[in-house]
Design a protein around this motif. Structure first.
Motif, PDB file in Angstrom:
ATOM      1  N   THR A 166       0.821  -1.206   0.000  1.00 11.82           N
ATOM      2  CA  THR A 166       0.000   0.000   0.000  1.00 11.82           C
ATOM      3  C   THR A 166       0.856   1.257   0.000  1.00 11.82           C
ATOM      4  O   THR A 166       0.543   2.239  -0.674  1.00 11.82           O
ATOM      5  CB  THR A 166      -0.933   0.018   1.221  1.00 11.82           C
ATOM      6  OG1 THR A 166      -1.793  -1.117   1.148  1.00 11.82           O
ATOM      7  CG2 THR A 166      -1.771   1.286   1.246  1.00 11.82           C
ATOM      8  N   THR A 167       1.948   1.234   0.732  1.00 14.21           N
ATOM      9  CA  THR A 167       2.801   2.426   0.835  1.00 14.21           C
ATOM     10  C   THR A 167       3.849   2.508  -0.263  1.00 14.21           C
ATOM     11  O   THR A 167       4.397   3.582  -0.508  1.00 14.21           O
ATOM     12  CB  THR A 167       3.512   2.457   2.195  1.00 14.21           C
ATOM     13  OG1 THR A 167       4.309   1.266   2.339  1.00 14.21           O
ATOM     14  CG2 THR A 167       2.499   2.521   3.325  1.00 14.21           C
ATOM     15  N   SER A 168       4.116   1.407  -0.950  1.00 11.88           N
ATOM     16  CA  SER A 168       5.205   1.409  -1.931  1.00 11.88           C
ATOM     17  C   SER A 168       4.732   1.410  -3.370  1.00 11.88           C
ATOM     18  O   SER A 168       5.496   1.724  -4.269  1.00 11.88           O
ATOM     19  CB  SER A 168       6.107   0.188  -1.729  1.00 11.88           C
ATOM     20  OG  SER A 168       5.416  -1.008  -2.042  1.00 11.88           O
ATOM     21  N   VAL A 169       3.461   1.073  -3.603  1.00 13.44           N
ATOM     22  CA  VAL A 169       3.025   0.898  -4.980  1.00 13.44           C
ATOM     23  C   VAL A 169       3.109   2.185  -5.782  1.00 13.44           C
ATOM     24  O   VAL A 169       3.457   2.165  -6.961  1.00 13.44           O
ATOM     25  CB  VAL A 169       1.591   0.321  -5.025  1.00 13.44           C
ATOM     26  CG1 VAL A 169       0.581   1.315  -4.483  1.00 13.44           C
ATOM     27  CG2 VAL A 169       1.228  -0.095  -6.445  1.00 13.44           C
ATOM     28  N   ASP A 170       2.821   3.327  -5.162  1.00 17.01           N
ATOM     29  CA  ASP A 170       2.836   4.591  -5.910  1.00 17.01           C
ATOM     30  C   ASP A 170       4.216   4.920  -6.447  1.00 17.01           C
ATOM     31  O   ASP A 170       4.351   5.454  -7.536  1.00 17.01           O
ATOM     32  CB  ASP A 170       2.339   5.738  -5.030  1.00 17.01           C
ATOM     33  CG  ASP A 170       0.838   5.676  -4.807  1.00 17.01           C
ATOM     34  OD1 ASP A 170       0.164   4.974  -5.574  1.00 17.01           O
ATOM     35  OD2 ASP A 170       0.357   6.317  -3.858  1.00 17.01           O
ATOM     36  N   ARG A 171       5.259   4.594  -5.682  1.00 15.86           N
ATOM     37  CA  ARG A 171       6.595   4.978  -6.149  1.00 15.86           C
ATOM     38  C   ARG A 171       7.082   4.104  -7.303  1.00 15.86           C
ATOM     39  O   ARG A 171       8.074   4.422  -7.956  1.00 15.86           O
ATOM     40  CB  ARG A 171       7.601   4.918  -4.986  1.00 15.86           C
ATOM     41  CG  ARG A 171       7.838   3.548  -4.405  1.00 15.86           C
ATOM     42  CD  ARG A 171       8.833   3.612  -3.230  1.00 15.86           C
ATOM     43  NE  ARG A 171       8.940   2.368  -2.523  1.00 15.86           N
ATOM     44  CZ  ARG A 171       9.706   1.351  -2.899  1.00 15.86           C
ATOM     45  NH1 ARG A 171      10.410   1.451  -4.000  1.00 15.86           N
ATOM     46  NH2 ARG A 171       9.743   0.236  -2.187  1.00 15.86           N
ATOM     47  N   THR A 172       6.412   2.997  -7.546  1.00 21.26           N
ATOM     48  CA  THR A 172       6.809   2.137  -8.652  1.00 21.26           C
ATOM     49  C   THR A 172       6.068   2.473  -9.939  1.00 21.26           C
ATOM     50  O   THR A 172       6.387   1.933 -10.984  1.00 21.26           O
ATOM     51  CB  THR A 172       6.557   0.660  -8.305  1.00 21.26           C
ATOM     52  OG1 THR A 172       5.171   0.455  -8.139  1.00 21.26           O
ATOM     53  CG2 THR A 172       7.293   0.270  -7.040  1.00 21.26           C
ATOM     54  N   GLU A 173       5.082   3.319  -9.855  1.00 20.09           N
ATOM     55  CA  GLU A 173       4.331   3.677 -11.052  1.00 20.09           C
ATOM     56  C   GLU A 173       5.134   4.649 -11.913  1.00 20.09           C
ATOM     57  O   GLU A 173       5.854   5.512 -11.422  1.00 20.09           O
ATOM     58  CB  GLU A 173       3.002   4.341 -10.651  1.00 20.09           C
ATOM     59  CG  GLU A 173       2.033   3.418  -9.933  1.00 20.09           C
ATOM     60  CD  GLU A 173       1.338   2.453 -10.869  1.00 20.09           C
ATOM     61  OE1 GLU A 173       1.572   2.551 -12.097  1.00 20.09           O
ATOM     62  OE2 GLU A 173       0.593   1.612 -10.374  1.00 20.09           O
ATOM     63  N   VAL A 174       4.974   4.522 -13.223  1.00 22.29           N
ATOM     64  CA  VAL A 174       5.629   5.450 -14.122  1.00 22.29           C
ATOM     65  C   VAL A 174       4.911   6.791 -14.072  1.00 22.29           C
ATOM     66  O   VAL A 174       3.763   6.897 -13.645  1.00 22.29           O
ATOM     67  CB  VAL A 174       5.611   4.908 -15.562  1.00 22.29           C
ATOM     68  CG1 VAL A 174       6.419   3.628 -15.652  1.00 22.29           C
ATOM     69  CG2 VAL A 174       4.188   4.658 -16.040  1.00 22.29           C
ATOM     70  N   GLU A 175       5.606   7.824 -14.506  1.00 22.81           N
ATOM     71  CA  GLU A 175       5.001   9.151 -14.545  1.00 22.81           C
ATOM     72  C   GLU A 175       3.900   9.164 -15.590  1.00 22.81           C
ATOM     73  O   GLU A 175       4.017   8.548 -16.647  1.00 22.81           O
ATOM     74  CB  GLU A 175       6.064  10.190 -14.886  1.00 22.81           C
ATOM     75  CG  GLU A 175       5.525  11.610 -14.901  1.00 22.81           C
ATOM     76  CD  GLU A 175       6.531  12.629 -15.392  1.00 22.81           C
ATOM     77  OE1 GLU A 175       6.484  13.767 -14.917  1.00 22.81           O
ATOM     78  OE2 GLU A 175       7.343  12.273 -16.256  1.00 22.81           O
ATOM     79  N   GLY A 176       2.834   9.875 -15.301  1.00 24.64           N
ATOM     80  CA  GLY A 176       1.788   9.965 -16.313  1.00 24.64           C
ATOM     81  C   GLY A 176       0.551  10.677 -15.825  1.00 24.64           C
ATOM     82  O   GLY A 176       0.331  10.847 -14.625  1.00 24.64           O
ATOM     83  N   VAL A 177      -0.263  11.090 -16.788  1.00 30.83           N
ATOM     84  CA  VAL A 177      -1.571  11.685 -16.521  1.00 30.83           C
ATOM     85  C   VAL A 177      -2.516  10.573 -16.076  1.00 30.83           C
ATOM     86  O   VAL A 177      -2.455   9.450 -16.584  1.00 30.83           O
ATOM     87  CB  VAL A 177      -2.113  12.346 -17.801  1.00 30.83           C
ATOM     88  CG1 VAL A 177      -3.525  12.880 -17.588  1.00 30.83           C
ATOM     89  CG2 VAL A 177      -1.171  13.454 -18.258  1.00 30.83           C
TER      90      VAL A 177
END
Length: 349
Positions: A166-177
């Motif tokens: 839950t706390t780490s998934v956002d940092r693994t996402e690529v940049e994007g709209v």
């Protein structure tokens, strides 16, 4: 109520929308004045998508990142069309939706009761050769292995993995709209937002028949507009899927409307009347993916995600090693020869 998130211009536009829906509100922004809200009427959905792409590029120049931008729509079908167009235009898109396969894989991992069972499960998935790297179960197993590598002590079980994810998934996402529905956007905020398809049939939605349902549609519209903190653009089309439309009756009647015209638009590849021309390799890779999915009895995204397709189109790998550098060695080993043949056929050396 006081609003400390949105500029006065955004709050005013959203409040007038709610009042047009028959509801009173006295919201007051506590922020300094900002950019005027733009209302843009478009010839058709193709022209609208070009406007969205243009406005997103302008917003990115203002805030410095795609991650602070979103496109919000009433229904998923419109979101899918916009996502595909933006990707073809080179604008990175992050999906706000996860499918049932993703949820099932998380449920399986978080039910495990020890480090040992987590390790065994992830190895069974990652090392068996039976799973494509873009398969949700493979993705979660990779996250489990990363979790085990990062955590050598303390309580290590499925529940702890769930908290870590839950706390780490956002940092693994690529940049994007982010492109999502009004419902999915509740509780979120962005620097800039494009609210698209603000027209009859969508805002309010055609399924809203009773007074209570129409009131809820107005509240949803208010939520959508107030997701923008600083920069808000509202668009609609006079024709969508060959059906005539009019702008939403909830929109402010005295708003200054910018109308799109026929002909080329600066910085945009396609203006209207025709579906946007996609890169030939993108089309070929999508066709290969559909065929592989049918043969493997997997979902298309279980074979190759749209993000992976964009990465392949950008890198245009010529060898198994180069393909592995773009995606993953396991995927390259299994599908490399077939995929490289597609790339060679479309983009000969």
């Amino acid at each position: 109520p006081s609003n400390y998130r949105c500029t006065p211009q955004v709050v005013d536009a959203a409040s007038r929308l709610l009042r047009n829906g028959g509801q009173e509100i006295e919201a007051v922004s506590r922020r300094p004045n900002g950019r005027a809200v733009a209302f843009v009427g478009c010839e058709n959905e193709f022209a609208e998508r070009n406007v969205i792409a243009r406005e997103l590029r302008r917003m990115r120049d203002a805030c410095g990142t795609w991650n602070l931008l979103a496109v919000l729509v009433r229904v998923n079908a419109v979101a899918d069309d916009i996502s595909e167009f933006l990707a073809a235009q080179g604008i990175p898109v992050r999906s706000g939706r996860r499918g049932p396969e993703w949820s099932a894989a998380i449920a399986q991992a978080t039910s495990l009761t020890s480090r040992e069972t987590l390790g065994i499960w992830s190895s069974d998935v990652l090392d068996s050769g039976d799973y494509d790297p873009s398969n949700p179960e493979y993705e979660i197993a990779s996250r489990v292995r990363e979790f085990l590598d990062d955590n050598r002590s303390g309580t290590i079980d499925g529940r702890a993995f769930g908290s870590w994810l839950t706390t780490s998934v956002d940092r693994t996402e690529v940049e994007g709209v982010e492109v999502m529905t009004f419902h999915a956007a509740k509780g979120r905020e962005w620097f800039g937002v494009v609210v698209a398809a603000a027209e009859t049939g969508y805002l309010p939605h055609s399924s809203a028949r009773t007074a209570a349902q129409k009131a809820e549609e107005a509240r949803l519209g208010y939520v959508a507009l107030t997701r923008a903190a600083d920069d808000l653009v509202v668009t609609w089309a006079r024709q969508r899927r060959r059906r005539n439309r009019t702008r939403s009756p909830l929109l402010p009647v005295d708003a200054k409307v910018v109308t799109t015209q026929r002909g080329p638009t600066a910085g945009v590849k396609e203006i209207s009347g025709r579906a946007p021309r996609r890169d030939a390799l993108t089309v070929a890779l999508r066709e290969w993916r559909e065929d592989a999915a049918r043969r493997s009895r997997l979902s298309a995204n279980g074979i190759l995600t749209d993000r992976h397709i964009r990465q392949i189109v950008e890198a245009r790998p010529r060898t198994i090693a180069e393909l592995a550098g773009v995606i993953d060695m396991a995927f390259a080993t299994r599908h490399g020869e077939s995929l490289l043949a597609v790339i060679e056929a479309v983009s000969p050396a």
